[in-house]
Scaffold this active site. Structure first.
Site, PDB file in Angstrom:
ATOM      1  N   HIS A   1      34.167  45.283  28.408  1.00 52.31           N
ATOM      2  CA  HIS A   1      35.607  44.897  27.995  1.00 52.31           C
ATOM      3  C   HIS A   1      35.532  44.913  26.196  1.00 52.31           C
ATOM      4  CE1 HIS A   1      36.373  41.730  31.312  1.00 52.31           C
ATOM      5  NE2 HIS A   1      36.437  43.137  32.008  1.00 52.31           N
TER       6      HIS A   1
ATOM      7  N   SER B   1      32.684  40.537  35.726  1.00 46.99           N
ATOM      8  CA  SER B   1      32.632  39.281  35.495  1.00 46.99           C
ATOM      9  C   SER B   1      32.322  38.702  36.314  1.00 46.99           C
ATOM     10  CB  SER B   1      34.478  39.351  34.812  1.00 46.99           C
ATOM     11  OG  SER B   1      34.764  39.767  33.601  1.00 46.99           O
TER      12      SER B   1
ATOM     13  N   LYS C   1      43.392  35.279  42.079  1.00 45.69           N
ATOM     14  CA  LYS C   1      42.107  34.691  41.849  1.00 45.69           C
ATOM     15  C   LYS C   1      42.341  33.932  41.272  1.00 45.69           C
ATOM     16  CE  LYS C   1      40.308  39.599  40.173  1.00 45.69           C
ATOM     17  NZ  LYS C   1      39.849  39.977  39.116  1.00 45.69           N
TER      18      LYS C   1
ATOM     19  N   ARG D   1      35.222  51.870  35.611  1.00 47.12           N
ATOM     20  CA  ARG D   1      33.900  51.954  35.854  1.00 47.12           C
ATOM     21  C   ARG D   1      33.098  52.792  36.553  1.00 47.12           C
ATOM     22  NH1 ARG D   1      33.270  45.312  36.840  1.00 47.12           N
ATOM     23  NH2 ARG D   1      34.960  46.678  37.414  1.00 47.12           N
TER      24      ARG D   1
HETATM   25  O1  PNS Z   1      40.683  41.742  35.705  1.00 48.91           O
HETATM   26  P1  PNS Z   1      42.189  41.840  36.582  1.00 48.91           P
HETATM   27  O2  PNS Z   1      42.196  39.931  37.585  1.00 48.91           O
HETATM   28  O3  PNS Z   1      41.388  42.827  37.981  1.00 48.91           O
HETATM   29  O4  PNS Z   1      43.276  42.116  36.215  1.00 48.91           O
HETATM   30  C1  PNS Z   1      44.464  42.452  36.807  1.00 48.91           C
HETATM   31  C2  PNS Z   1      45.233  42.487  36.919  1.00 48.91           C
HETATM   32  C3  PNS Z   1      45.718  40.603  35.606  1.00 48.91           C
HETATM   33  C4  PNS Z   1      46.086  43.862  35.567  1.00 48.91           C
HETATM   34  C5  PNS Z   1      47.200  42.811  36.977  1.00 48.91           C
HETATM   35  O5  PNS Z   1      47.197  41.672  38.300  1.00 48.91           O
HETATM   36  C6  PNS Z   1      48.819  42.144  36.790  1.00 48.91           C
HETATM   37  O6  PNS Z   1      49.147  43.480  35.557  1.00 48.91           O
HETATM   38  N1  PNS Z   1      48.895  41.650  36.786  1.00 48.91           N
HETATM   39  C7  PNS Z   1      50.295  40.823  36.403  1.00 48.91           C
HETATM   40  C8  PNS Z   1      51.460  40.955  37.799  1.00 48.91           C
HETATM   41  C9  PNS Z   1      52.161  42.241  37.494  1.00 48.91           C
HETATM   42  O7  PNS Z   1      52.780  42.822  36.968  1.00 48.91           O
HETATM   43  N2  PNS Z   1      51.966  43.165  38.994  1.00 48.91           N
HETATM   44  C10 PNS Z   1      52.287  43.865  39.018  1.00 48.91           C
HETATM   45  C11 PNS Z   1      51.853  45.072  38.609  1.00 48.91           C
HETATM   46  S1  PNS Z   1      50.110  45.840  39.050  1.00 48.91           S
END
Ligand code: PNS
Length: 161
Positions: free
Chosen positions: A18, A131, A42, A94
């Site tokens: 990251h 992670s 999560k 990745r």
């Molecule tokens: O590290 P992660 O958990 O894979 O990240 C996922 C994340 C948090 C980036 C994604 O779930 C997100 O953007 N959530 C915000 C809510 C949202 O806007 N969702 C709709 C569009 S993806």
């Protein structure tokens, strides 16, 4: 006008992969906001406060100056991006599985908020670090010093007590 990007994720915990993506993104934009986002699918292992503090410290120790940590606890990413003045999203990937997961999100974010996603490939040395893998190795007593910044390792040790 300054170009601000948002780099969202759970960062539970932030890995050196990251940090590498953040460093490279910081060279493409005037400012990058690393957003610790609550992902409802999560359950976080480390508190928001602990992650935020450790990531800020890791950024400072890595000499990454034009980045800042923000916390997003609810709502759409595009709404937070608009409120924060960000006009692009940064994501690392990745492998093809990451791209399969990320592409639909990038399309939704472009439709909802006219936000383009800039994908940055993981450096080969970080290509297998995640992670969840770091958490698993750490929880089983393994050495994760080559996978996470020092401040993050300290946070993990503190939070596991
Ligand atoms: O590290 P992660 O958990 O894979 O990240 C996922 C994340 C948090 C980036 C994604 O779930 C997100 O953007 N959530 C915000 C809510 C949202 O806007 N969702 C709709 C569009 S993806």
């Amino acid at each position: 006008m300054s170009k601000i990007a948002i780099y969202p994720g759970s960062f539970d915990p932030l890995t050196l992969g990251h940090l590498s993506v953040l460093r490279r993104a910081s060279k493409l934009f005037d400012e990058v906001l690393l957003a610790i986002v609550h992902n409802p699918s999560k359950t976080p292992h480390y508190s928001l406060e602990a992650r935020s503090e450790a990531i800020s410290q890791a950024m400072a120790e890595a000499g990454i100056e034009n980045c800042e940590v923000v916390e997003i606890s609810s709502g759409l990413l595009v709404d937070s991006a608009a409120r924060l003045g960000a006009t692009a999203i940064v994501k690392g990937f990745r492998n093809s599985a990451d791209i399969d997961y990320e592409l639909p999100m990038s399309e939704v974010n472009r439709n909802l908020g006219q936000l383009e996603t800039v994908f940055i490939p993981a450096a080969p040395e970080h290509g297998f670090v995640s992670s969840s893998l770091v958490r698993q190795v750490f929880d089983l007593g393994g050495d994760v010093t080559s996978y996470v910044p020092e401040s993050v390792l300290e946070m993990m040790q503190k939070e596991s007590k």
